[in-house]
Design an enzyme around this catalytic site. Structure first.
Site, short mmCIF file in Angstrom:
data_model
loop_
_atom_site.label_atom_id
_atom_site.label_comp_id
_atom_site.label_asym_id
_atom_site.label_seq_id
_atom_site.Cartn_x
_atom_site.Cartn_y
_atom_site.Cartn_z
N SER A 131 -12.99 22.59 -10.52
CA SER A 131 -12.10 23.54 -10.97
C SER A 131 -12.94 25.10 -10.59
O SER A 131 -14.12 25.01 -10.53
CB SER A 131 -12.21 23.76 -12.52
N TYR A 144 -15.59 24.06 -20.74
CA TYR A 144 -15.07 23.78 -19.53
C TYR A 144 -15.80 24.17 -18.19
O TYR A 144 -15.67 23.22 -17.26
CB TYR A 144 -13.37 24.18 -19.48
N1 LIG Z 1 -3.79 22.95 -13.89
C1 LIG Z 1 -4.88 23.80 -13.66
O1 LIG Z 1 -4.85 24.89 -13.52
C2 LIG Z 1 -6.28 23.23 -13.22
C3 LIG Z 1 -7.01 23.92 -12.74
C4 LIG Z 1 -8.30 23.65 -12.27
C5 LIG Z 1 -8.68 22.30 -12.33
N2 LIG Z 1 -7.77 21.54 -12.98
C6 LIG Z 1 -8.31 20.02 -13.19
O2 LIG Z 1 -7.17 19.33 -12.53
C7 LIG Z 1 -7.11 17.74 -13.08
C8 LIG Z 1 -5.85 17.22 -13.54
O3 LIG Z 1 -5.36 18.24 -14.40
P1 LIG Z 1 -3.98 18.77 -14.53
O4 LIG Z 1 -3.82 20.28 -14.79
O5 LIG Z 1 -3.05 18.07 -13.72
O6 LIG Z 1 -3.63 18.26 -16.19
P2 LIG Z 1 -2.79 17.32 -16.82
O7 LIG Z 1 -1.34 17.23 -16.36
O8 LIG Z 1 -2.96 17.31 -18.43
O9 LIG Z 1 -3.30 15.79 -16.45
C9 LIG Z 1 -4.69 15.32 -16.78
C10 LIG Z 1 -4.70 13.94 -16.60
O10 LIG Z 1 -5.86 13.41 -16.97
C11 LIG Z 1 -5.49 12.13 -17.65
N3 LIG Z 1 -6.65 11.97 -18.73
C12 LIG Z 1 -6.79 12.75 -19.63
N4 LIG Z 1 -8.07 12.30 -20.47
C13 LIG Z 1 -8.18 11.02 -19.90
C14 LIG Z 1 -9.16 9.84 -20.25
N5 LIG Z 1 -9.94 10.12 -21.37
N6 LIG Z 1 -9.25 9.04 -19.52
C15 LIG Z 1 -8.18 8.93 -18.28
N7 LIG Z 1 -7.40 9.76 -18.12
C16 LIG Z 1 -7.35 10.70 -18.86
C17 LIG Z 1 -4.11 12.31 -18.43
O11 LIG Z 1 -3.46 10.82 -18.46
P3 LIG Z 1 -3.16 9.95 -19.75
O12 LIG Z 1 -2.90 11.12 -20.73
O13 LIG Z 1 -1.88 9.41 -19.15
O14 LIG Z 1 -4.17 9.03 -20.12
C18 LIG Z 1 -3.53 13.08 -17.22
O15 LIG Z 1 -2.93 12.15 -16.30
C19 LIG Z 1 -8.14 17.91 -14.30
O16 LIG Z 1 -9.48 17.44 -13.95
C20 LIG Z 1 -8.10 19.51 -14.55
O17 LIG Z 1 -9.53 20.05 -15.23
C21 LIG Z 1 -6.65 21.74 -13.44
#
Ligand SMILES: NC(=O)c1ccc[n+]([C@@H]2O[C@H](COP(=O)([O-])OP(=O)(O)OC[C@H]3O[C@@H](n4cnc5c(N)ncnc54)[C@H](OP(=O)(O)O)[C@@H]3O)[C@@H](O)[C@H]2O)c1
Length: 270
Positions: A131, A144
């Site tokens: 991130s 985070y």
């Molecule tokens: N959105 C942003 O602005 C942003 C910015 C920078 C980085 N990111 C990073 O991008 C990645 C994806 O995030 P997102 O924004 O797409 O969020 P999201 O829609 O909440 O997706 C998170 C995913 O992680 C999975 N997950 C959570 N805990 C888990 C665990 N213990 N074991 C296995 N799977 C798990 C969830 O799957 P299930 O609940 O189905 O298991 C879900 O598919 C993350 O690493 C996040 O930190 C996001």
């Protein structure tokens, strides 16, 4: 690499993982996603195997299942992750441990199992989703930021260790992306008696506003596809709104206090 390429995406039930899986499928990649509960996503557009990145047995089972079926993992997109918000002084250790376990130890565990297969194959690419919050200690998001910074450092170490092998790894740091990440973020409670009450409250509102104004997750998918096809990966990449993407460069160029003042005024902390 052969065609179609087998891409494993952790955390592919929603957000960036889902968008990336969808996008790669349309381009002919064979995508296998993971979720802790695939049964909650019965009509998912690509296969989901069960994986909880907090549990080594669950990861081993998922990898075994994928290899039994496809005999190979060309690309790992280590994407599963969660957020956390709260003033450092008021953080509880249990949620802090869970965030580090999910965002740092989780990807390490998945890489350890996947690398064994990649060594056997003699090729493979790993893209760790970090991130832009990992480039700065963001206010009220210290855990985070720290978990993602740690993932970036670990990836740098692994790159050096893998130099003599044909396996490549990198990090991709998104900025604000429109996903449901806020729904699973852990929030330290807002306490009216806290010295941080006003600033924490307004930062929480800003945090959600930034995600809502962020890029569409398909932009991350497009970047991931470019990284899959790149000949030689650099240690770090980023994708996000312009100001967020240039912030690490500004941080590098400006005097430290000036940069800190900029971040403070961005979050109305004065
Ligand atoms: N959105 C942003 O602005 C942003 C910015 C920078 C980085 N990111 C990073 O991008 C990645 C994806 O995030 P997102 O924004 O797409 O969020 P999201 O829609 O909440 O997706 C998170 C995913 O992680 C999975 N997950 C959570 N805990 C888990 C665990 N213990 N074991 C296995 N799977 C798990 C969830 O799957 P299930 O609940 O189905 O298991 C879900 O598919 C993350 O690493 C996040 O930190 C996001």
């Amino acid at each position: 690499m052969k065609n179609p390429r087998i891409v494993l995406i952790t955390g592919a039930s929603s957000g960036i993982g889902l968008a990336t899986g969808n996008y790669l499928c349309t381009l002919g990649f064979k995508v296998i996603g993971t979720s802790r509960t695939p049964s909650k996503h019965p009509n998912h557009p690509f296969p989901l195997v069960t994986m909880d990145v907090l549990n080594s047995d669950s990861i081993q089972n998922a990898i075994n299942q994928i290899i039994a079926e496809h005999n190979c993992i060309d690309v790992l997109v280590n994407n599963a992750g969660m957020g956390m918000a709260g003033p450092v002084e008021e953080l509880e250790m249990e949620p802090l441990d869970k965030v580090f376990d999910t965002n740092l130890k989780g990807p390490i565990r998945v890489m350890q199992f996947t690398l064994k297969q990649m060594h056997k194959q003699g090729f493979g690419k790993i893209i760790n989703v970090a991130s832009l919050a990992g480039d700065n200690g963001l206010p009220f998001r210290g855990v985070y930021s720290a978990s993602k910074a740690a993932l970036m450092r670990i990836t740098e170490s692994l790159r050096l260790e893998l130099r003599h092998t044909p396996i490549q790894c990198t990090t991709l740091s998104p900025g604000s992306i429109q996903t449901p990440i806020a729904a699973s973020r852990f929030y330290a409670p807002l306490k009216e008696e806290s010295v941080y009450y006003q600033h924490y409250k307004s930062t929480l509102q800003d945090m959600d506003a930034h995600v809502n104004k962020g890029l569409k997750p398909v932009q991350v998918a497009i970047k991931i596809k470019k990284l899959i096809e790149a000949k030689k990966l650099k240690p770090h990449y980023s994708v996000g709104p312009f100001l967020e993407v240039v912030s690490p460069i500004i941080k590098f160029l400006l005097p430290q206090r000036m940069y800190e003042n900029l971040i403070a005024s961005f979050y109305n902390l004065n």
